[in-house]
Design a protein around this motif. Structure first.
Motif, PDB file in Angstrom:
ATOM      1  N   LYS A  56       0.825  -1.206   0.000  1.00 30.36           N
ATOM      2  CA  LYS A  56       0.000   0.000   0.000  1.00 30.36           C
ATOM      3  C   LYS A  56       0.862   1.260   0.000  1.00 30.36           C
ATOM      4  CE  LYS A  56      -4.252  -1.478   0.321  1.00 30.36           C
ATOM      5  NZ  LYS A  56      -5.262  -1.146  -0.632  1.00 30.36           N
ATOM      6  N   THR A  57       2.076   1.176   0.521  1.00 28.21           N
ATOM      7  CA  THR A  57       2.969   2.331   0.588  1.00 28.21           C
ATOM      8  C   THR A  57       4.351   1.915   0.091  1.00 28.21           C
ATOM      9  OG1 THR A  57       3.625   1.806   2.851  1.00 28.21           O
ATOM     10  CG2 THR A  57       1.765   3.300   2.583  1.00 28.21           C
ATOM     11  N   PRO A  58       5.155   2.862  -0.391  1.00 26.45           N
ATOM     12  CA  PRO A  58       6.512   2.517  -0.808  1.00 26.45           C
ATOM     13  C   PRO A  58       7.373   2.160   0.401  1.00 26.45           C
ATOM     14  CG  PRO A  58       6.114   4.877  -1.058  1.00 26.45           C
ATOM     15  CD  PRO A  58       4.832   4.262  -0.613  1.00 26.45           C
ATOM     16  N   ILE A  59       8.435   1.435   0.152  1.00 21.73           N
ATOM     17  CA  ILE A  59       9.419   1.134   1.183  1.00 21.73           C
ATOM     18  C   ILE A  59      10.570   2.108   0.994  1.00 21.73           C
ATOM     19  CG2 ILE A  59      11.029  -0.583   2.077  1.00 21.73           C
ATOM     20  CD1 ILE A  59       9.149  -2.720   0.930  1.00 21.73           C
ATOM     21  N   ASP A  60      10.791   2.968   1.952  1.00 20.49           N
ATOM     22  CA  ASP A  60      11.876   3.941   1.892  1.00 20.49           C
ATOM     23  C   ASP A  60      12.952   3.546   2.894  1.00 20.49           C
ATOM     24  OD1 ASP A  60       9.381   6.458   1.613  1.00 20.49           O
ATOM     25  OD2 ASP A  60      10.586   5.623  -0.004  1.00 20.49           O
ATOM     26  N   LEU A  61      14.179   3.380   2.416  1.00 19.56           N
ATOM     27  CA  LEU A  61      15.298   3.025   3.284  1.00 19.56           C
ATOM     28  C   LEU A  61      16.339   4.131   3.232  1.00 19.56           C
ATOM     29  CD1 LEU A  61      15.750  -0.698   2.196  1.00 19.56           C
ATOM     30  CD2 LEU A  61      14.458   0.175   4.145  1.00 19.56           C
ATOM     31  N   LEU A  62      17.056   4.316   4.312  1.00 18.26           N
ATOM     32  CA  LEU A  62      18.143   5.281   4.354  1.00 18.26           C
ATOM     33  C   LEU A  62      19.394   4.679   3.728  1.00 18.26           C
ATOM     34  CD1 LEU A  62      17.614   6.567   8.002  1.00 18.26           C
ATOM     35  CD2 LEU A  62      16.833   7.627   5.864  1.00 18.26           C
ATOM     36  N   ASP A  63      20.418   5.496   3.508  1.00 22.66           N
ATOM     37  CA  ASP A  63      21.687   5.003   2.976  1.00 22.66           C
ATOM     38  C   ASP A  63      22.210   3.851   3.835  1.00 22.66           C
ATOM     39  OD1 ASP A  63      21.665   6.868   0.958  1.00 22.66           O
ATOM     40  OD2 ASP A  63      22.932   8.298   2.030  1.00 22.66           O
ATOM     41  N   ASN A  64      22.798   2.872   3.181  1.00 22.79           N
ATOM     42  CA  ASN A  64      23.399   1.684   3.789  1.00 22.79           C
ATOM     43  C   ASN A  64      22.395   0.737   4.442  1.00 22.79           C
ATOM     44  OD1 ASN A  64      26.173   1.961   3.077  1.00 22.79           O
ATOM     45  ND2 ASN A  64      26.285   3.644   4.537  1.00 22.79           N
ATOM     46  N   GLU A  65      21.109   1.043   4.423  1.00 26.82           N
ATOM     47  CA  GLU A  65      20.119   0.072   4.874  1.00 26.82           C
ATOM     48  C   GLU A  65      19.863  -0.884   3.720  1.00 26.82           C
ATOM     49  OE1 GLU A  65      16.733   2.260   6.268  1.00 26.82           O
ATOM     50  OE2 GLU A  65      17.642   2.603   8.217  1.00 26.82           O
ATOM     51  N   LYS A  66      19.812  -2.173   4.018  1.00 29.14           N
ATOM     52  CA  LYS A  66      19.779  -3.197   2.975  1.00 29.14           C
ATOM     53  C   LYS A  66      18.469  -3.959   2.969  1.00 29.14           C
ATOM     54  CE  LYS A  66      24.731  -3.860   3.390  1.00 29.14           C
ATOM     55  NZ  LYS A  66      25.823  -4.802   3.666  1.00 29.14           N
ATOM     56  N   ILE A  67      18.048  -4.329   1.759  1.00 24.56           N
ATOM     57  CA  ILE A  67      17.015  -5.339   1.590  1.00 24.56           C
ATOM     58  C   ILE A  67      17.783  -6.632   1.375  1.00 24.56           C
ATOM     59  CG2 ILE A  67      15.133  -6.181   0.151  1.00 24.56           C
ATOM     60  CD1 ILE A  67      14.552  -3.275  -0.592  1.00 24.56           C
ATOM     61  N   ARG A  68      17.527  -7.636   2.206  1.00 26.68           N
ATOM     62  CA  ARG A  68      18.281  -8.887   2.126  1.00 26.68           C
ATOM     63  C   ARG A  68      17.336 -10.054   1.862  1.00 26.68           C
ATOM     64  NH1 ARG A  68      21.918  -8.198   7.472  1.00 26.68           N
ATOM     65  NH2 ARG A  68      19.832  -8.445   8.328  1.00 26.68           N
ATOM     66  N   PHE A  69      17.816 -10.993   1.052  1.00 33.54           N
ATOM     67  CA  PHE A  69      17.034 -12.172   0.669  1.00 33.54           C
ATOM     68  C   PHE A  69      17.846 -13.426   0.957  1.00 33.54           C
ATOM     69  CE2 PHE A  69      15.854  -8.653  -2.067  1.00 33.54           C
ATOM     70  CZ  PHE A  69      14.477  -8.681  -2.065  1.00 33.54           C
ATOM     71  N   GLY A  70      17.163 -14.508   1.246  1.00 36.42           N
ATOM     72  CA  GLY A  70      17.809 -15.801   1.460  1.00 36.42           C
ATOM     73  C   GLY A  70      18.121 -16.039   2.934  1.00 36.42           C
ATOM     74  N   THR A  71      18.169 -17.307   3.301  1.00 41.31           N
ATOM     75  CA  THR A  71      18.428 -17.678   4.693  1.00 41.31           C
ATOM     76  C   THR A  71      19.738 -17.097   5.191  1.00 41.31           C
ATOM     77  OG1 THR A  71      17.178 -19.702   4.376  1.00 41.31           O
ATOM     78  CG2 THR A  71      18.650 -19.633   6.275  1.00 41.31           C
ATOM     79  N   GLY A  72      20.770 -17.102   4.359  1.00 39.85           N
ATOM     80  CA  GLY A  72      22.061 -16.547   4.747  1.00 39.85           C
ATOM     81  C   GLY A  72      22.278 -15.126   4.254  1.00 39.85           C
ATOM     82  N   ASN A  73      21.194 -14.423   3.927  1.00 40.67           N
ATOM     83  CA  ASN A  73      21.289 -13.057   3.389  1.00 40.67           C
ATOM     84  C   ASN A  73      22.201 -12.998   2.172  1.00 40.67           C
ATOM     85  OD1 ASN A  73      19.576 -12.073   5.419  1.00 40.67           O
ATOM     86  ND2 ASN A  73      21.296 -11.820   6.814  1.00 40.67           N
ATOM     87  N   ASP A  74      22.039 -13.977   1.269  1.00 39.57           N
ATOM     88  CA  ASP A  74      22.922 -14.115   0.117  1.00 39.57           C
ATOM     89  C   ASP A  74      22.769 -13.016  -0.927  1.00 39.57           C
ATOM     90  OD1 ASP A  74      23.699 -16.459   1.336  1.00 39.57           O
ATOM     91  OD2 ASP A  74      22.418 -17.716   0.097  1.00 39.57           O
ATOM     92  N   LEU A  75      21.607 -12.364  -0.976  1.00 41.35           N
ATOM     93  CA  LEU A  75      21.365 -11.306  -1.948  1.00 41.35           C
ATOM     94  C   LEU A  75      21.011 -10.031  -1.203  1.00 41.35           C
ATOM     95  CD1 LEU A  75      20.959 -10.366  -4.900  1.00 41.35           C
ATOM     96  CD2 LEU A  75      18.574 -11.073  -4.674  1.00 41.35           C
ATOM     97  N   GLU A  76      21.694  -8.939  -1.538  1.00 43.01           N
ATOM     98  CA  GLU A  76      21.456  -7.655  -0.893  1.00 43.01           C
ATOM     99  C   GLU A  76      21.264  -6.576  -1.954  1.00 43.01           C
ATOM    100  OE1 GLU A  76      24.355  -8.181   2.998  1.00 43.01           O
ATOM    101  OE2 GLU A  76      25.062  -6.995   1.301  1.00 43.01           O
ATOM    102  N   ILE A  77      20.402  -5.617  -1.655  1.00 43.47           N
ATOM    103  CA  ILE A  77      20.227  -4.436  -2.493  1.00 43.47           C
ATOM    104  C   ILE A  77      20.340  -3.235  -1.563  1.00 43.47           C
ATOM    105  CG2 ILE A  77      18.703  -3.157  -4.034  1.00 43.47           C
ATOM    106  CD1 ILE A  77      17.316  -5.831  -4.685  1.00 43.47           C
ATOM    107  N   TYR A  78      21.253  -2.317  -1.895  1.00 44.69           N
ATOM    108  CA  TYR A  78      21.449  -1.153  -1.028  1.00 44.69           C
ATOM    109  C   TYR A  78      22.216  -0.046  -1.739  1.00 44.69           C
ATOM    110  CZ  TYR A  78      26.173  -3.032  -0.263  1.00 44.69           C
ATOM    111  OH  TYR A  78      27.453  -3.500  -0.442  1.00 44.69           O
ATOM    112  N   HIS A  79      22.244   1.128  -1.089  1.00 45.05           N
ATOM    113  CA  HIS A  79      23.020   2.278  -1.583  1.00 45.05           C
ATOM    114  C   HIS A  79      24.084   2.626  -0.551  1.00 45.05           C
ATOM    115  CE1 HIS A  79      24.117   5.965  -3.550  1.00 45.05           C
ATOM    116  NE2 HIS A  79      24.004   6.587  -2.384  1.00 45.05           N
ATOM    117  N   ASP A  80      25.321   2.773  -1.002  1.00 44.56           N
ATOM    118  CA  ASP A  80      26.443   3.120  -0.129  1.00 44.56           C
ATOM    119  C   ASP A  80      26.968   4.495  -0.527  1.00 44.56           C
ATOM    120  OD1 ASP A  80      28.805   3.407   1.259  1.00 44.56           O
ATOM    121  OD2 ASP A  80      29.500   1.378   0.876  1.00 44.56           O
TER     122      ASP A  80
END
Length: 99
Positions: A12-36
């Motif tokens: 219903k709303t966008p997901i807004d993350l701050l710098d260096n906050e990551k979206i992580r996928f997989g049990t071991g956090n194998d995939l990350e999307i972020y801005h540094d």
């Protein structure tokens, strides 16, 4: 942050993350999307020992301001490489073409 407002149409709303906050996928956090901001880069990072695969019928890459095409790859078709927005190389069914 927990996602609490999802229905049959999605978020219903966008997901807004701050710098260096990551979206992580997989049990071991194998995939990350972020801005540094320290490097001035945004990252899609696969660290699980496998590869990052993108399945699509066509993909294009553009400059940061979207003013110049850099690469186009088309399913069952050409791969085109650009320099300064001008096509310089293209694959064809007979091989490759340089401009």
């Amino acid at each position: 942050m927990a996602l609490t407002t999802i229905d049959d149409r999605g978020l219903k709303t966008p997901i807004d993350l701050l710098d260096n906050e990551k979206i992580r996928f997989g049990t071991g956090n194998d995939l990350e999307i972020y801005h540094d901001p320290a490097y001035g880069h945004s990252w899609i990072k696969e660290s699980g020992g496998g590869g990052l695969e993108i399945a699509t019928s066509m993909v294009e890459f553009y400059s940061g301001d979207i003013s110049e095409k850099m690469l186009t790859a088309t399913e069952n078709g050409a791969v085109e490489l650009y320099h300064d927005g001008t096509k310089k190389f293209e694959t064809t069914s007979d091989g490759a073409w340089f401009s």
